[in-house]
Design a protein around this motif. Sequence first.
Motif, PDB file in Angstrom:
ATOM      1  N   MET A   1       0.429  -0.643   0.037  1.00 47.22           N
ATOM      2  CA  MET A   1      -0.257   0.176  -0.081  1.00 47.22           C
ATOM      3  C   MET A   1       0.949   1.847   0.439  1.00 47.22           C
ATOM      4  O   MET A   1       1.664   1.019   1.194  1.00 47.22           O
ATOM      5  CB  MET A   1      -0.589  -0.148   1.047  1.00 47.22           C
ATOM      6  N   ALA A   2       0.611   2.027  -0.926  1.00 45.00           N
ATOM      7  CA  ALA A   2       1.715   3.614  -1.145  1.00 45.00           C
ATOM      8  C   ALA A   2       1.644   4.535   0.388  1.00 45.00           C
ATOM      9  O   ALA A   2       2.362   4.982   0.687  1.00 45.00           O
ATOM     10  CB  ALA A   2       1.214   3.627  -2.146  1.00 45.00           C
ATOM     11  N   SER A   3       0.397   3.911   1.200  1.00 43.60           N
ATOM     12  CA  SER A   3       0.084   5.257   1.653  1.00 43.60           C
ATOM     13  C   SER A   3      -0.552   5.004   2.840  1.00 43.60           C
ATOM     14  O   SER A   3      -1.848   4.006   2.391  1.00 43.60           O
ATOM     15  CB  SER A   3      -0.102   6.829   1.661  1.00 43.60           C
ATOM     16  N   ASP A   4      -1.032   5.129   3.779  1.00 45.74           N
ATOM     17  CA  ASP A   4      -2.118   5.328   4.330  1.00 45.74           C
ATOM     18  C   ASP A   4      -3.308   5.810   4.696  1.00 45.74           C
ATOM     19  O   ASP A   4      -4.478   5.633   5.763  1.00 45.74           O
ATOM     20  CB  ASP A   4      -1.586   4.689   6.568  1.00 45.74           C
ATOM     21  N   LEU A   5      -3.132   6.823   3.838  1.00 45.66           N
ATOM     22  CA  LEU A   5      -4.431   7.668   3.583  1.00 45.66           C
ATOM     23  C   LEU A   5      -5.206   7.093   2.678  1.00 45.66           C
ATOM     24  O   LEU A   5      -4.629   6.635   2.102  1.00 45.66           O
ATOM     25  CB  LEU A   5      -4.084   8.362   3.334  1.00 45.66           C
ATOM     26  N   ASN A   6      -6.181   7.475   2.970  1.00 47.26           N
ATOM     27  CA  ASN A   6      -7.294   6.493   1.982  1.00 47.26           C
ATOM     28  C   ASN A   6      -8.241   8.001   1.673  1.00 47.26           C
ATOM     29  O   ASN A   6      -8.859   9.337   2.189  1.00 47.26           O
ATOM     30  CB  ASN A   6      -8.571   6.073   2.284  1.00 47.26           C
ATOM     31  N   THR A   7      -8.819   8.167   0.225  1.00 46.77           N
ATOM     32  CA  THR A   7      -9.868   9.149  -0.462  1.00 46.77           C
ATOM     33  C   THR A   7     -11.057   8.632  -0.125  1.00 46.77           C
ATOM     34  O   THR A   7     -10.961   7.774  -0.614  1.00 46.77           O
ATOM     35  CB  THR A   7      -9.493   9.572  -1.613  1.00 46.77           C
ATOM     36  N   VAL A   8     -11.869   9.493   0.401  1.00 42.54           N
ATOM     37  CA  VAL A   8     -13.525   8.661   0.172  1.00 42.54           C
ATOM     38  C   VAL A   8     -14.254  10.288  -0.098  1.00 42.54           C
ATOM     39  O   VAL A   8     -13.922  11.005  -0.113  1.00 42.54           O
ATOM     40  CB  VAL A   8     -13.413   8.767   1.163  1.00 42.54           C
ATOM     41  N   VAL A   9     -15.426   9.638  -0.736  1.00 44.71           N
ATOM     42  CA  VAL A   9     -16.242  11.256  -0.724  1.00 44.71           C
ATOM     43  C   VAL A   9     -17.547  10.615   0.159  1.00 44.71           C
ATOM     44  O   VAL A   9     -17.827   9.636   0.490  1.00 44.71           O
ATOM     45  CB  VAL A   9     -16.777  10.768  -2.158  1.00 44.71           C
ATOM     46  N   ARG A  10     -17.658  11.505   1.400  1.00 45.76           N
ATOM     47  CA  ARG A  10     -18.451  11.300   2.401  1.00 45.76           C
ATOM     48  C   ARG A  10     -19.595  12.353   2.219  1.00 45.76           C
ATOM     49  O   ARG A  10     -19.625  13.797   1.867  1.00 45.76           O
ATOM     50  CB  ARG A  10     -17.769  11.885   4.128  1.00 45.76           C
ATOM     51  N   VAL A  11     -21.085  11.661   3.176  1.00 44.77           N
ATOM     52  CA  VAL A  11     -21.832  12.702   3.118  1.00 44.77           C
ATOM     53  C   VAL A  11     -22.157  12.921   4.656  1.00 44.77           C
ATOM     54  O   VAL A  11     -21.814  12.329   5.804  1.00 44.77           O
ATOM     55  CB  VAL A  11     -23.517  12.667   2.684  1.00 44.77           C
ATOM     56  N   HIS A  12     -22.184  14.593   5.486  1.00 43.83           N
ATOM     57  CA  HIS A  12     -22.663  14.440   6.557  1.00 43.83           C
ATOM     58  C   HIS A  12     -24.110  14.691   7.042  1.00 43.83           C
ATOM     59  O   HIS A  12     -24.478  14.771   7.641  1.00 43.83           O
ATOM     60  CB  HIS A  12     -21.240  15.535   7.532  1.00 43.83           C
ATOM     61  N   HIS A  13     -24.667  15.682   6.179  1.00 45.64           N
ATOM     62  CA  HIS A  13     -26.306  15.293   5.812  1.00 45.64           C
ATOM     63  C   HIS A  13     -26.133  15.213   4.627  1.00 45.64           C
ATOM     64  O   HIS A  13     -25.978  15.978   3.555  1.00 45.64           O
ATOM     65  CB  HIS A  13     -25.991  17.469   6.563  1.00 45.64           C
ATOM     66  N   THR A  14     -27.734  15.109   4.530  1.00 47.45           N
ATOM     67  CA  THR A  14     -28.020  14.619   3.141  1.00 47.45           C
ATOM     68  C   THR A  14     -28.540  16.036   2.234  1.00 47.45           C
ATOM     69  O   THR A  14     -29.104  16.725   3.077  1.00 47.45           O
ATOM     70  CB  THR A  14     -29.726  13.468   3.325  1.00 47.45           C
ATOM     71  N   GLY A  15     -28.495  16.082   1.041  1.00 49.08           N
ATOM     72  CA  GLY A  15     -29.337  16.716   0.451  1.00 49.08           C
ATOM     73  C   GLY A  15     -29.019  16.708  -0.868  1.00 49.08           C
ATOM     74  O   GLY A  15     -28.973  16.019  -1.828  1.00 49.08           O
ATOM     75  N   PRO A  16     -28.963  18.543  -1.819  1.00 49.57           N
ATOM     76  CA  PRO A  16     -28.060  17.913  -3.220  1.00 49.57           C
ATOM     77  C   PRO A  16     -27.077  17.621  -2.797  1.00 49.57           C
ATOM     78  O   PRO A  16     -26.432  17.588  -2.634  1.00 49.57           O
ATOM     79  CB  PRO A  16     -29.070  19.958  -3.627  1.00 49.57           C
ATOM     80  N   PRO A  17     -26.589  16.915  -4.640  1.00 46.76           N
ATOM     81  CA  PRO A  17     -25.420  17.017  -5.218  1.00 46.76           C
ATOM     82  C   PRO A  17     -24.280  17.809  -4.385  1.00 46.76           C
ATOM     83  O   PRO A  17     -22.650  16.467  -3.652  1.00 46.76           O
ATOM     84  CB  PRO A  17     -24.824  17.110  -6.799  1.00 46.76           C
ATOM     85  N   ASP A  18     -24.020  19.231  -4.069  1.00 44.67           N
ATOM     86  CA  ASP A  18     -22.856  19.316  -3.435  1.00 44.67           C
ATOM     87  C   ASP A  18     -22.621  18.861  -1.899  1.00 44.67           C
ATOM     88  O   ASP A  18     -22.330  19.412  -1.137  1.00 44.67           O
ATOM     89  CB  ASP A  18     -23.120  21.529  -3.352  1.00 44.67           C
ATOM     90  N   VAL A  19     -23.537  18.473  -1.300  1.00 50.86           N
ATOM     91  CA  VAL A  19     -23.608  17.632  -0.349  1.00 50.86           C
ATOM     92  C   VAL A  19     -22.451  16.738  -0.530  1.00 50.86           C
ATOM     93  O   VAL A  19     -21.693  16.096   0.576  1.00 50.86           O
ATOM     94  CB  VAL A  19     -25.018  17.296   1.220  1.00 50.86           C
ATOM     95  N   LEU A  20     -22.091  16.083  -1.747  1.00 49.38           N
ATOM     96  CA  LEU A  20     -21.459  14.857  -1.711  1.00 49.38           C
ATOM     97  C   LEU A  20     -19.115  16.126  -1.277  1.00 49.38           C
ATOM     98  O   LEU A  20     -18.911  16.279  -2.336  1.00 49.38           O
ATOM     99  CB  LEU A  20     -20.953  14.538  -3.268  1.00 49.38           C
ATOM    100  N   CYS A  21     -18.913  15.497  -0.419  1.00 47.87           N
ATOM    101  CA  CYS A  21     -17.455  16.164   0.133  1.00 47.87           C
ATOM    102  C   CYS A  21     -16.369  14.370  -0.335  1.00 47.87           C
ATOM    103  O   CYS A  21     -16.299  13.544   0.585  1.00 47.87           O
ATOM    104  CB  CYS A  21     -17.967  16.251   1.758  1.00 47.87           C
ATOM    105  N   VAL A  22     -15.096  15.498  -0.528  1.00 45.13           N
ATOM    106  CA  VAL A  22     -14.020  14.545  -0.960  1.00 45.13           C
ATOM    107  C   VAL A  22     -12.939  15.231   0.199  1.00 45.13           C
ATOM    108  O   VAL A  22     -12.962  15.887   0.888  1.00 45.13           O
ATOM    109  CB  VAL A  22     -13.221  15.444  -2.225  1.00 45.13           C
ATOM    110  N   GLU A  23     -13.154  13.921   1.179  1.00 45.12           N
ATOM    111  CA  GLU A  23     -11.909  13.577   2.146  1.00 45.12           C
ATOM    112  C   GLU A  23     -11.058  12.681   2.582  1.00 45.12           C
ATOM    113  O   GLU A  23     -11.257  11.959   1.738  1.00 45.12           O
ATOM    114  CB  GLU A  23     -12.760  14.170   3.475  1.00 45.12           C
ATOM    115  N   THR A  24      -9.929  13.257   3.036  1.00 46.47           N
ATOM    116  CA  THR A  24      -8.976  12.028   3.307  1.00 46.47           C
ATOM    117  C   THR A  24      -8.983  12.243   4.509  1.00 46.47           C
ATOM    118  O   THR A  24      -9.264  11.717   5.561  1.00 46.47           O
ATOM    119  CB  THR A  24      -7.383  13.235   3.474  1.00 46.47           C
TER     120      THR A  24
END
Length: 327
Positions: A1-24
Motif C-alpha cells: 500500500m503506497a500510503s495509509d491515507l484513503n480518499t473517500v467521498v462522504r456526506v455529513h447531512h443529506t441534500g443536493p449533490p453538493d453535500v458530497l464532500c471529498v475527504e482524506t
Amino acid sequence: MASDLNTVVRVHHTGPPDVLCVETLPVPQPQKGEVLLRQEAIGVNFIDTYFRSGLYPFPALPAIPGNEGAGVVEKVGEGVQHLQPGMRVAYAGVLGAYARYRTIAADRLVVLPDTIPFDIAAAVTLRGLTAHMLLRQVYHVRAGQDILVYAPAGGVGQLICQWARRLGARVIGVTSTEEKAAIAKACGATDVVIGTSDLPARIRDLTDGKMVPVVYDSIGRDTFETSLNCLAPRGLMVSYGNASGPVTGVSIGTLSAHGSLYLTRPSLTTYIADRKELEASAQELFAMVEQGVLKPEIGQRFLLKEAEQAHRALESRRTTGSTILTV
Ligand code: NDP
C-alpha cells in the motif's frame, strides 16, 4: 500500500449533490470476516442519489455513499477462507463504495472472471444483477412476449433490452428523446415510444389490442397510473425505481379496477441476500457479458473526486448507459 491515507467521498447531512464532500481518512482495517479492497472502479447508480437526497436513510451519518465497486483484495481479516490478497472481485448493494480503499464482508464479494475489466464490472454488476432479477426471477420473460420497459437507454434499461432480446421477447421502450430511442433500438428494443402522454393507446396499437403482460417501471410517481393502463388483465406491474419520486397512496382496489393486476416492488438486496443465490446470479450475469449478449456501455466516466458531477448528470436525465467513477 503506497500510503495509509484513503480518499473517500462522504456526506455529513443529506441534500443536493453538493453535500458530497471529498475527504482524506485513514485506510480502514478489515475485521473478522471482512477484506480490505483496493477499488479500481466504482458504479454510480440512481439509488445513490436516493441515499444522498435523504429519500432512503443511511444507517448513520457521516456516511460514504455508493453501492457497487470492483477492485483487488488487499488484505483479508480473520476467518476469511475463500479470498486471498491479489484476487479480482466485485460487489453490488453494499453501502460505502465511494472510496479508494474500503472494507467489506467477504461473503458479499464475487470473484471477477479475468476477461471482465474493472470498469466493465463497475458498470454491470449492480445493474446487471437487477436486470437478471427482473427478467429471470420477478417475472420469467418468455420468447414472443411483449414487455414494456422505461428508460431503455439507461444503465439498467440497456441491459434489460439486450437480455430480453436474447430471451426472444419483444421490448417496447419508453424514453424522452430520439437519441435515446436510437440507443435503445441498438440494444434490442423493437419499438420505442417517446413520452408518456398517449402511452396506453400506443401500446394498444403495438400489441394489436392485447396490452402487455408485464411493465418494468423505474420512474415511479410520474408513471405509475399510466403503467397500470398499459397492462393486460392479470398482468404484473413491477415498480422497481423512483427516478421521478416515490409512489405513495395507492389503494389496492385500483389493481382490481385495472383487471385483476399483480403488483410487486422488488429490491435487489432481497434477491442477493443469500450467498448461493448471489453467486449463481453473478455467474449467469458474467457469462452473458463474456458471450457478448450483454455489452455494458459506460456512457459517463468521472474521477472519484467528481462524484458530485456524476450525480448531477444522472439526475438531470442526460446520461445513457452506466456511469462510473475511477480512482
Ligand atoms: P438510469 O440510467 O436509468 O437513469 C435514470 C433514467 O430515468 C433517466 O436517464 C431517464 O431516462 C429516466 N427518468 C424519467 N424521469 C426522470 C426524472 N424525473 N428524473 C431523472 N430521470 C428520469 O439509472 P440506473 O440504471 O442507475 O437505474 C434505473 C432505475 O432502476 C432507477 O429507478 C433505480 O432506482 C432502479 N433500480 C432499482 C433496483 C432495485 O433493486 N429495485 C436496483 C437498481 C436500480 P429517459 O430519459 O429515457 O426517460
